[in-house]
Write a protein that holds these residues in place. Structure first.
Motif, PDB file in Angstrom:
ATOM      1  N   SER A   4     -21.956 -84.525  89.262  1.00 24.57           N
ATOM      2  CA  SER A   4     -22.466 -83.316  89.922  1.00 24.57           C
ATOM      3  C   SER A   4     -21.543 -82.135  89.648  1.00 24.57           C
ATOM      4  O   SER A   4     -20.333 -82.299  89.446  1.00 24.57           O
ATOM      5  N   GLY A   5     -22.130 -80.937  89.658  1.00 20.38           N
ATOM      6  CA  GLY A   5     -21.364 -79.708  89.524  1.00 20.38           C
ATOM      7  C   GLY A   5     -21.795 -78.726  90.586  1.00 20.38           C
ATOM      8  O   GLY A   5     -22.919 -78.813  91.109  1.00 20.38           O
ATOM      9  N   SER A   6     -20.943 -77.763  90.907  1.00 19.13           N
ATOM     10  CA  SER A   6     -21.199 -76.919  92.065  1.00 19.13           C
ATOM     11  C   SER A   6     -20.833 -75.460  91.813  1.00 19.13           C
ATOM     12  O   SER A   6     -20.073 -75.124  90.894  1.00 19.13           O
ATOM     13  N   ASP A   7     -21.359 -74.594  92.701  1.00 16.43           N
ATOM     14  CA  ASP A   7     -20.986 -73.181  92.686  1.00 16.43           C
ATOM     15  C   ASP A   7     -19.527 -72.980  93.080  1.00 16.43           C
ATOM     16  O   ASP A   7     -18.990 -71.887  92.889  1.00 16.43           O
ATOM     17  N   ASP A   8     -18.903 -74.017  93.657  1.00 14.70           N
ATOM     18  CA  ASP A   8     -17.489 -73.884  94.032  1.00 14.70           C
ATOM     19  C   ASP A   8     -16.553 -74.123  92.852  1.00 14.70           C
ATOM     20  O   ASP A   8     -15.346 -74.246  93.017  1.00 14.70           O
ATOM     21  N   ARG A   9     -17.130 -74.195  91.637  1.00 13.63           N
ATOM     22  CA  ARG A   9     -16.374 -74.319  90.391  1.00 13.63           C
ATOM     23  C   ARG A   9     -15.657 -75.660  90.273  1.00 13.63           C
ATOM     24  O   ARG A   9     -14.571 -75.756  89.693  1.00 13.63           O
ATOM     25  N   THR A  10     -16.276 -76.683  90.806  1.00 16.89           N
ATOM     26  CA  THR A  10     -15.739 -78.034  90.674  1.00 16.89           C
ATOM     27  C   THR A  10     -16.836 -78.966  90.188  1.00 16.89           C
ATOM     28  O   THR A  10     -18.028 -78.671  90.294  1.00 16.89           O
ATOM     29  N   ILE A  25     -12.957 -82.658  88.975  1.00 18.72           N
ATOM     30  CA  ILE A  25     -12.400 -81.684  88.023  1.00 18.72           C
ATOM     31  C   ILE A  25     -12.512 -80.313  88.684  1.00 18.72           C
ATOM     32  O   ILE A  25     -13.600 -79.899  89.093  1.00 18.72           O
ATOM     33  N   VAL A  26     -11.397 -79.619  88.799  1.00 15.04           N
ATOM     34  CA  VAL A  26     -11.349 -78.404  89.606  1.00 15.04           C
ATOM     35  C   VAL A  26     -10.870 -77.204  88.790  1.00 15.04           C
ATOM     36  O   VAL A  26     -10.372 -77.342  87.677  1.00 15.04           O
ATOM     37  N   ASN A  27     -11.048 -76.018  89.405  1.00 11.85           N
ATOM     38  CA  ASN A  27     -10.527 -74.757  88.872  1.00 11.85           C
ATOM     39  C   ASN A  27     -11.195 -74.309  87.575  1.00 11.85           C
ATOM     40  O   ASN A  27     -10.535 -73.787  86.658  1.00 11.85           O
ATOM     41  N   PHE A  28     -12.502 -74.494  87.478  1.00 15.32           N
ATOM     42  CA  PHE A  28     -13.244 -73.877  86.378  1.00 15.32           C
ATOM     43  C   PHE A  28     -13.247 -72.363  86.571  1.00 15.32           C
ATOM     44  O   PHE A  28     -13.166 -71.865  87.699  1.00 15.32           O
ATOM     45  N   ALA A  29     -13.376 -71.641  85.491  1.00 11.41           N
ATOM     46  CA  ALA A  29     -13.362 -70.178  85.564  1.00 11.41           C
ATOM     47  C   ALA A  29     -14.659 -69.623  86.142  1.00 11.41           C
ATOM     48  O   ALA A  29     -14.676 -68.524  86.698  1.00 11.41           O
ATOM     49  N   HIS A  30     -15.740 -70.397  86.017  1.00 15.34           N
ATOM     50  CA  HIS A  30     -17.045 -69.938  86.485  1.00 15.34           C
ATOM     51  C   HIS A  30     -17.751 -71.079  87.214  1.00 15.34           C
ATOM     52  O   HIS A  30     -17.308 -72.230  87.190  1.00 15.34           O
ATOM     53  N   GLU A  31     -18.862 -70.746  87.852  1.00 13.84           N
ATOM     54  CA  GLU A  31     -19.669 -71.762  88.506  1.00 13.84           C
ATOM     55  C   GLU A  31     -20.173 -72.777  87.486  1.00 13.84           C
ATOM     56  O   GLU A  31     -20.363 -72.464  86.319  1.00 13.84           O
ATOM     57  N   SER A  41     -18.349 -92.480  76.868  1.00 12.68           N
ATOM     58  CA  SER A  41     -17.323 -92.311  77.902  1.00 12.68           C
ATOM     59  C   SER A  41     -16.975 -90.864  78.196  1.00 12.68           C
ATOM     60  O   SER A  41     -15.955 -90.606  78.839  1.00 12.68           O
ATOM     61  N   CYS A  42     -17.802 -89.939  77.758  1.00 14.99           N
ATOM     62  CA  CYS A  42     -17.450 -88.532  77.908  1.00 14.99           C
ATOM     63  C   CYS A  42     -18.392 -87.798  78.860  1.00 14.99           C
ATOM     64  O   CYS A  42     -19.493 -88.260  79.167  1.00 14.99           O
ATOM     65  N   LEU A  43     -17.940 -86.638  79.319  1.00 14.73           N
ATOM     66  CA  LEU A  43     -18.706 -85.750  80.169  1.00 14.73           C
ATOM     67  C   LEU A  43     -18.842 -84.408  79.468  1.00 14.73           C
ATOM     68  O   LEU A  43     -17.919 -83.962  78.789  1.00 14.73           O
ATOM     69  N   ALA A  44     -19.991 -83.773  79.655  1.00  8.54           N
ATOM     70  CA  ALA A  44     -20.202 -82.411  79.165  1.00  8.54           C
ATOM     71  C   ALA A  44     -20.500 -81.537  80.371  1.00  8.54           C
ATOM     72  O   ALA A  44     -21.431 -81.807  81.124  1.00  8.54           O
ATOM     73  N   ILE A  45     -19.704 -80.477  80.557  1.00  2.00           N
ATOM     74  CA  ILE A  45     -19.842 -79.628  81.740  1.00  2.00           C
ATOM     75  C   ILE A  45     -19.929 -78.181  81.292  1.00  2.00           C
ATOM     76  O   ILE A  45     -19.059 -77.669  80.578  1.00  2.00           O
ATOM     77  N   ALA A  46     -21.012 -77.507  81.709  1.00  6.52           N
ATOM     78  CA  ALA A  46     -21.236 -76.114  81.342  1.00  6.52           C
ATOM     79  C   ALA A  46     -20.743 -75.199  82.443  1.00  6.52           C
ATOM     80  O   ALA A  46     -21.097 -75.349  83.612  1.00  6.52           O
ATOM     81  N   SER A  47     -19.921 -74.223  82.053  1.00 10.39           N
ATOM     82  CA  SER A  47     -19.392 -73.222  82.977  1.00 10.39           C
ATOM     83  C   SER A  47     -19.250 -71.923  82.198  1.00 10.39           C
ATOM     84  O   SER A  47     -18.530 -71.875  81.197  1.00 10.39           O
ATOM     85  N   LEU A  59      -9.208 -89.257  82.756  1.00  8.96           N
ATOM     86  CA  LEU A  59      -9.151 -88.315  83.867  1.00  8.96           C
ATOM     87  C   LEU A  59      -8.296 -88.853  85.009  1.00  8.96           C
ATOM     88  O   LEU A  59      -8.362 -90.037  85.354  1.00  8.96           O
ATOM     89  N   SER A  60      -7.489 -87.982  85.591  1.00  6.70           N
ATOM     90  CA  SER A  60      -6.809 -88.333  86.830  1.00  6.70           C
ATOM     91  C   SER A  60      -7.807 -88.225  87.973  1.00  6.70           C
ATOM     92  O   SER A  60      -8.933 -87.780  87.800  1.00  6.70           O
ATOM     93  N   ILE A  61      -7.415 -88.649  89.165  1.00  4.36           N
ATOM     94  CA  ILE A  61      -8.343 -88.598  90.301  1.00  4.36           C
ATOM     95  C   ILE A  61      -8.801 -87.163  90.538  1.00  4.36           C
ATOM     96  O   ILE A  61      -9.982 -86.906  90.771  1.00  4.36           O
ATOM     97  N   VAL A  62      -7.857 -86.220  90.472  1.00  3.69           N
ATOM     98  CA  VAL A  62      -8.197 -84.796  90.525  1.00  3.69           C
ATOM     99  C   VAL A  62      -7.630 -84.148  89.267  1.00  3.69           C
ATOM    100  O   VAL A  62      -6.416 -84.034  89.117  1.00  3.69           O
ATOM    101  N   ALA A  63      -8.527 -83.774  88.366  1.00  2.00           N
ATOM    102  CA  ALA A  63      -8.106 -83.210  87.080  1.00  2.00           C
ATOM    103  C   ALA A  63      -8.340 -81.710  87.060  1.00  2.00           C
ATOM    104  O   ALA A  63      -9.190 -81.184  87.784  1.00  2.00           O
ATOM    105  N   GLN A  64      -7.589 -81.029  86.231  1.00  2.00           N
ATOM    106  CA  GLN A  64      -7.766 -79.590  86.056  1.00  2.00           C
ATOM    107  C   GLN A  64      -8.830 -79.320  84.989  1.00  2.00           C
ATOM    108  O   GLN A  64      -9.002 -80.096  84.049  1.00  2.00           O
ATOM    109  N   ALA A  65      -9.526 -78.205  85.136  1.00  2.00           N
ATOM    110  CA  ALA A  65     -10.577 -77.863  84.192  1.00  2.00           C
ATOM    111  C   ALA A  65     -10.047 -77.738  82.767  1.00  2.00           C
ATOM    112  O   ALA A  65     -10.774 -77.952  81.800  1.00  2.00           O
TER     113      ALA A  65
END
Length: 290
Positions: A4-10, A25-31, A41-47, A59-65
């Motif tokens: 899942s992805g969110s407007d909170d940039r995570t 995964i946190v701290n994306f520059a955009h939503e 084994s990969c993820l594709a995330i649009a921001s 990935l760590s439990i909480v990874a940086q964008a």
């Protein structure tokens, strides 16, 4: 697993058995505007105008964008990506300028843009599960089927014109597309006027589905005999695939309907789960599909 992805940039990866997030995964520059699993084994995330590719094994439990394997730049002009679809090692995406593009994540710098794109914002995209074709929809009200090898249109479909006031206030922009489980390719699309349209080489037809925009639809991955639709009338409905595809002009009743407490933007189903997942505000709800 569910992504899942969110407007909170995570972005989060969920264990659907426990309902708990196992990675974030946190701290994306955009939503986050779109996300999907790609390759094994990969993820594709649009921001923003970028698709970021991550290897979920590292990935760590909480990874940086910024902890990406690689990135794909959809548009040098900064045009925001509106949707993506993944199949094998390939990712296809559409943007607010109407462009449609595809790339192999093993060679992300080689981004192929299709000719003759949408004339307005392109909102959704879907790979055919087996054939080398792609379907896209947009705010030009067009559903376009593309041949991936030639990067050219195979066909395009538009809902029939209507003169009623509802159509004028809420034109049939396309919000969602999916391929029907038929031998002949058929694309089913959800529109802003509350209707769905079924399109194939033999033509297209529309039928009423929701009282307001159809924000998302998908054939249930674990049971393709059922089509799930979500509407901005705050309902999710399950339909018989056969009844939808064999529509004769008479009204069709859904097999099941669930009222929601918030307007849904997306829904997802899995090959390995009988559940339907749908967003409700900041929550994700799971409904058992029987």
């Amino acid at each position: 697993m569910l992504l899942s992805g969110s407007d909170d940039r995570t972005c989060r990866i969920w264990d659907t058995r426990t309902g708990k997030a196992i990675h974030g995964i946190v701290n994306f520059a955009h939503e986050i505007t779109a996300a999907g699993f790609v390759s094994e084994s990969c993820l594709a995330i649009a921001s923003g105008s970028t698709v970021s590719i991550y290897d979920q094994r590292s990935l760590s439990i909480v990874a940086q964008a910024g902890s990406t394997v690689t990135t794909v730049e959809q548009a040098a002009s900064g045009s925001e990506i509106q949707g993506l679809s993944a199949r094998g090692d390939f990712v296809a995406c559409v943007d607010e300028d109407g462009c449609v593009s595809i790339c192999d994540i093993t060679d992300p710098k080689h981004l192929v843009k299709f000719n003759n794109p949408h004339e307005a914002l392109a909102s959704c995209v879907c790979f055919h599960p087996e054939e080398p074709i792609l379907a896209t929809g947009g705010f030009d009200q067009n559903v376009i089927v593309w041949d991936i090898a030639s990067e050219a249109r195979i066909n395009s479909f538009m809902p029939p014109a209507a003169d009623d006031a509802k159509q004028m206030v809420n034109p049939p922009f396309v919000y969602s597309v999916d391929f029907a489980p038929t031998e002949e390719y058929m694309v089913v699309s959800g529109h802003a006027d509350g209707k769905i349209m079924c399109s194939s080489e033999s033509g297209s037809f529309s039928l009423p589905c929701h009282n307001y925009s159809v924000s998302a639809l998908q054939f249930i991955r674990s049971n393709s005999d059922i089509l799930a639709t979500a509407g901005l009338d705050c309902t999710v409905k399950l339909w018989s695939t056969d009844a939808i595809l064999d529509f004769s002009g008479k009204n069709i009743a859904p097999k099941a309907q669930q009222n929601l407490y918030a307007k849904p933007n997306a829904l997802a189903t899995l090959d390995t789960s009988p559940n339907l997942f749908i967003d409700q505000g900041c929550d994700i709800l799971a409904y058992l599909v029987e």
